[in-house]
Design a protein around this motif. Structure first.
Motif, PDB file in Angstrom:
ATOM      1  N   SER A  28       0.808  -1.361   0.172  1.00  0.00           N
ATOM      2  CA  SER A  28       0.090   0.080   0.032  1.00  0.00           C
ATOM      3  C   SER A  28       0.895   1.351   0.122  1.00  0.00           C
ATOM      4  N   MET A  35       3.946   1.568  -1.303  1.00  0.00           N
ATOM      5  CA  MET A  35       4.511   1.877  -2.453  1.00  0.00           C
ATOM      6  C   MET A  35       3.322   2.278  -3.392  1.00  0.00           C
ATOM      7  N   ALA A  84       1.183   4.374  -2.689  1.00  0.00           N
ATOM      8  CA  ALA A  84       0.872   5.751  -2.370  1.00  0.00           C
ATOM      9  C   ALA A  84       1.601   6.644  -2.916  1.00  0.00           C
ATOM     10  N   ARG A 135      -0.920   3.475 -13.039  1.00  0.00           N
ATOM     11  CA  ARG A 135      -0.892   2.903 -11.774  1.00  0.00           C
ATOM     12  C   ARG A 135      -2.183   2.340 -11.031  1.00  0.00           C
ATOM     13  N   ARG A 169      -3.994   2.396  -7.521  1.00  0.00           N
ATOM     14  CA  ARG A 169      -3.676   2.760  -6.256  1.00  0.00           C
ATOM     15  C   ARG A 169      -4.335   1.938  -5.295  1.00  0.00           C
ATOM     16  N   LEU A 223      -5.658   2.118  -1.837  1.00  0.00           N
ATOM     17  CA  LEU A 223      -5.949   3.209  -0.796  1.00  0.00           C
ATOM     18  C   LEU A 223      -6.285   2.316   0.470  1.00  0.00           C
TER      19      LEU A 223
END
Ligand SMILES: Nc1ncnc2c1ncn2[C@@H]1O[C@H](COP(=O)(O)OP(=O)(O)OP(=O)(O)O)[C@@H](O)[C@H]1O
Ligand SMILES: Nc1ncnc2c1ncn2[C@@H]1O[C@H](COP(=O)(O)OP(=O)(O)OP(=O)(O)O)[C@@H](O)[C@H]1O
Ligand code: SF4
Ligand SMILES: [Mg+2]
Ligand SMILES: [Mg+2]
Lengths: 346, 366
Positions: free
Chosen positions: A253, A255, A257, A269, A271, A273
């Motif tokens: 997570s 990485m 972010a 990418r 994400r 969250l």
């Protein structure tokens, strides 16, 4: 593998929370560092990364015995620092130095650069040729010789950090702990300081423990990276391995972010969250400390059994019950939308 | 897929937009061709002159446009004039000791020289701002509900009761769990991420057409930053709000902005569409920044090329190029003449000796 210069075993640092008019009643503890094992090999750089309040600085300070150790061992060059006292500790400390985040706050504004750089030598009763040693140190960190008679406020942030680094290497230490060495600096000069640290490592054979919240910085400078969450290490691997194959849900997570200055990468990418905020170290969640925010959390074990840091792949440890399944792809992160479907209604 | 926004628990919830005009709210970002911009900043200069000290040219000849619904980035290091630019646009600079020159045109209206009361009507309703530190921009002694309802009552024909209901609704929309309870809390009772969500709720309460976000995530941890950026992005996209994102982090701009302006020492030195800017930076400062930042997707040991000197080593723009003392490309003319911001294809560049066009792929993307 070279012999570790520093071995940390089961390290705990708890700060008592006191109540009462005289603050004489202990009502709990901030478990800033809560069971950390970490090796730092001679001549290498280990990066310690994690978010605000996870205990990075406390860990660094405990190694130098700048804060009391609640439990565990800090074995430096074969000796347990946690057991040392007085003169013996002082002697050992000479070979471990610290570089701080805020160069302004860590330099005495009323001392000239020359005094700042020679003070550690005096404190340890070391004979030196004042003028030569100062010039040598200034040259080493890329400052002009004329800096010797000036005061900290006359320098820019980057130059002040150079002074802080010169002070740290003045005693020719074996280990340097750098706590957020570039996070107070402007982006255009961070690279200057990072390059200087690498250069000094090569020239002086230093071993580094670099503490930072910026994963990109840590990846850049470190041979090994340890990821910390709420008082313990959740994953450790070589820098490239960790990036190529993160195993712990927190690392994954984190990485996802970190923004990358490249639109091509950013647009592609996915994400992940994280939900919610960091829990308080005074009241950490039971079971896996990360389970309250974990996108991979399972019904079994996560909420009631604390995962140990285990070897998952050669040279790669992680503290997650399901690291193998995450690696093989058998467990996928919950999509935020699924969480919504399963989560509380609104 | 229906638009949805993540709340602080990472759950996604459908967006019902920040007020009740869903039909209008679904409008997407408009074509840019030939349209008059929503915001046109023209030749803006801000000088601070306190007596006893030399005048500070904080912002100098800054010009840029923001189209309706567009996302524009202002990047630069500490002291480059980003915040002063945004404060000037919002009319929030102090009047004493400050000279503002040039023009700020919002939707056809000139804002420089406008009466304070008229500016106040615009702020909050038509344009709003989110700052870096929510603790200083929220009032610590007033609860969240009152801070939200105040904005609603000032700018909208709405009863107190409706404003209260809407306040809870807004908190829900910015992803604050248990909004009915949270609404009566005070700023210090919330985490940094939550406070930033509240600030965003206040800023977007009246669905402004322009939102200026000044380092909205700089004080936050990276996982919380990701939550807030995602929230901001989805809110402004679904409501068609134009966004000016101010940051020192090129990574944030790379993922968020259509057009980027790079500032150095109070002036814009390069402006470009974001893909062009990152793939092919032409100003030595822009290129220097990109080469000096460690990237997460870059192998260990790949060398960084720092920019020499420090941001304080500048030449006054009146004498030449402010970046000349640090610039590896500087030649004699850079210290004798002031480079102008000149169009170059689809970008604008302020440099006598720009970097050659990038042939190879940018680093790290292999
Ligand atoms: N002397 C102290 N007394 C009580 N609590 C402390 C003390 N020092 C640190 N803490 C607490 O211990 C936890 C870990 O703090 P620490 O400074 O080690 O975190 P960190 O990872 O370095 O964070 P940051 O990235 O913000 O520097 C925090 O909750 C902090 O409030
Ligand atoms: N009230 C003021 N009086 C005098 N000088 C000021 C004032 N406010 C800002 N400045 C100066 O104006 C310049 C631009 O400042 P500004 O705050 O816009 O920088 P910034 O790009 O937002 O930087 P940061 O990234 O640190 O927020 C700086 O040199 C600053 O010192
Ligand atoms: S143990 Fe469970 S909660 Fe903890 S990181 Fe692994 S999957 Fe997530
Ligand atoms: Mg710290
Ligand atoms: Mg600013």
């Amino acid at each position: 593998m070279t012999e570790p210069l520093l071995q940390i075993r089961g390290l705990k640092v708890h700060f008592p929370i006191k109540k009462g008019i005289l603050l004489d009643r202990q009502v709990g503890a901030v478990k800033a560092v809560d069971g950390v094992d970490l090796d730092v090999a001679k001549g290498q750089t280990v990066g310690l990364v994690g978010e605000s309040g996870c205990g990075k600085s406390t860990l660094g300070r405990a190694v130098l015995r700048l804060t009391d150790i609640t439990e565990g061992q800090v074995i430096f060059d074969g000796e347990d620092l946690a057991q040392l006292k007085g003169e013996a500790l002082r002697k050992k400390r000479r070979s471990m130095q610290m570089v701080f985040q805020d160069p302004m706050a860590s330099l005495n504004p009323r001392q000239s650069v020359e005094t700042i750089l020679t003070e550690p030598l005096r404190a340890h009763g070391i004979q030196y040729d004042r003028k030569n040693r100062v010039q040598e140190l200034l040259k080493l960190v890329g400052l002009p010789g004329s800096a010797a008679n000036r005061y900290p406020h006359e320098f820019s942030g980057g130059q002040r950090q150079r002074i802080g680094i010169a002070r740290a290497v003045a005693l020719e230490p074996d280990l340097v702990i750098a706590d957020e060495p570039v996070s107070a600096l402007d982006v255009s000069i961070q690279a200057q300081v990072l390059n200087l640290l690498e250069e000094l490592q090569e020239r002086l054979g230093l071993t580094y423990l670099v503490i930072a919240h910026d994963l990109a910085v840590v990846r850049h400078v470190s041979d090994q990276v340890a990821v910390m969450y709420l008082g313990s290490i959740v994953e450790q691997a070589s820098s490239d391995e960790l990036y190529a194959k993160p195993l712990h849900p927190y690392t994954i997570s984190l990485m996802s972010a970190v923004p990358v200055p490249d639109p091509e990468v950013e647009d592609r990418r996915e994400r992940i969250l994280l939900s919610g905020d960091l829990p308080s170290p005074a009241n950490p969640p039971p079971g896996c400390r990360f389970h309250t925010r974990c996108p991979y959390r399972q019904e079994i074990r996560c909420h009631d059994e604390r995962p140990a840091l285990r070897l998952i792949e050669p040279g790669h440890t992680a503290a997650c019950h399901y690291a193998e399944e995450i690696l093989s792809g058998a467990i996928r992160p919950r999509q935020a939308d699924e969480t919504f479907a399963a989560g509380p209604s609104r | 897929m229906r638009p949805s926004i993540p709340n602080s628990d990472g759950e996604r919830m459908p967006v019902e937009y920040l007020d009740d005009h869903p039909a209008e709210a679904t409008r997407v970002r408009p074509d840019r061709g030939g349209e008059t911009p929503l915001l046109r900043v023209d030749n803006l200069s801000v000088t601070f002159s306190h007596h006893g000290s030399k005048p500070v040219f904080a912002v100098d000849e800054v010009s840029f446009d923001v189209q309706a619904g567009e996302h524009v980035g202002l990047v630069g290091e500490s002291g480059s004039g980003k915040s002063v630019t945004s404060l000037a646009v919002m009319g929030l600079l102090p009047t004493r000791g400050v000279q503002v020159q040039g023009s700020v045109n919002f939707d056809g209206r000139e804002l420089i020289g406008l009466e304070t009361s008229q500016l106040r009507d615009l702020r909050g309703a038509e344009m709003a701002m989110v700052f870096q530190d929510p603790m200083t921009s929220l009032n610590p002694v007033i609860n969240i509900e009152r801070q939200l309802t105040e904005v609603l009552l000032r700018h909208r024909e709405i009863s107190k009761n409706d404003a209260r209901t809407e306040a809870v609704d807004l908190l829900n929309k910015v992803g604050i769990p248990d909004p009915a309870r949270r609404v009566s809390e005070y700023p210090h009772q919330l985490s940094g991420g939550m406070r930033q969500r509240v600030l965003i709720a206040i800023a977007l309460a009246c669905r402004p057409r322009l939102l200026i976000a000044d380092e909205p995530t700089t004080a936050l941890d990276v996982t919380i930053q990701a939550q807030i950026l995602e929230l901001l992005k989805e809110l402004v996209t679904t409501t068609g709000t134009a966004l000016v994102m101010i940051t020192h982090d090129l990574g944030i701009v790379a993922g968020l902005c259509d057009r980027v302006h790079v500032m150095y020492s109070g002036r814009i030195v390069e402006s470009s569409e974001r893909r062009t800017l990152f793939a092919d930076p032409r100003h030595p400062y822009t290129g220097g920044l990109m080469a000096s930042i460690p990237r997460l997707d870059q192998r260990r040991g790949e060398p960084l090329t720092p920019i020499p000197g420090s941001p304080t080593d500048t030449l006054p723009w009146s004498q030449g190029c402010a970046f000349a003392p640090r610039c590896p490309h500087a030649q004699g003319d850079c210290r004798m003449e002031t480079p102008r911001l000149e169009p170059l294809g689809n970008r604008a560049l302020r440099c006598f000796h720009p970097l050659p066009p990038t042939q190879t792929k940018p680093r790290g993307s292999s």
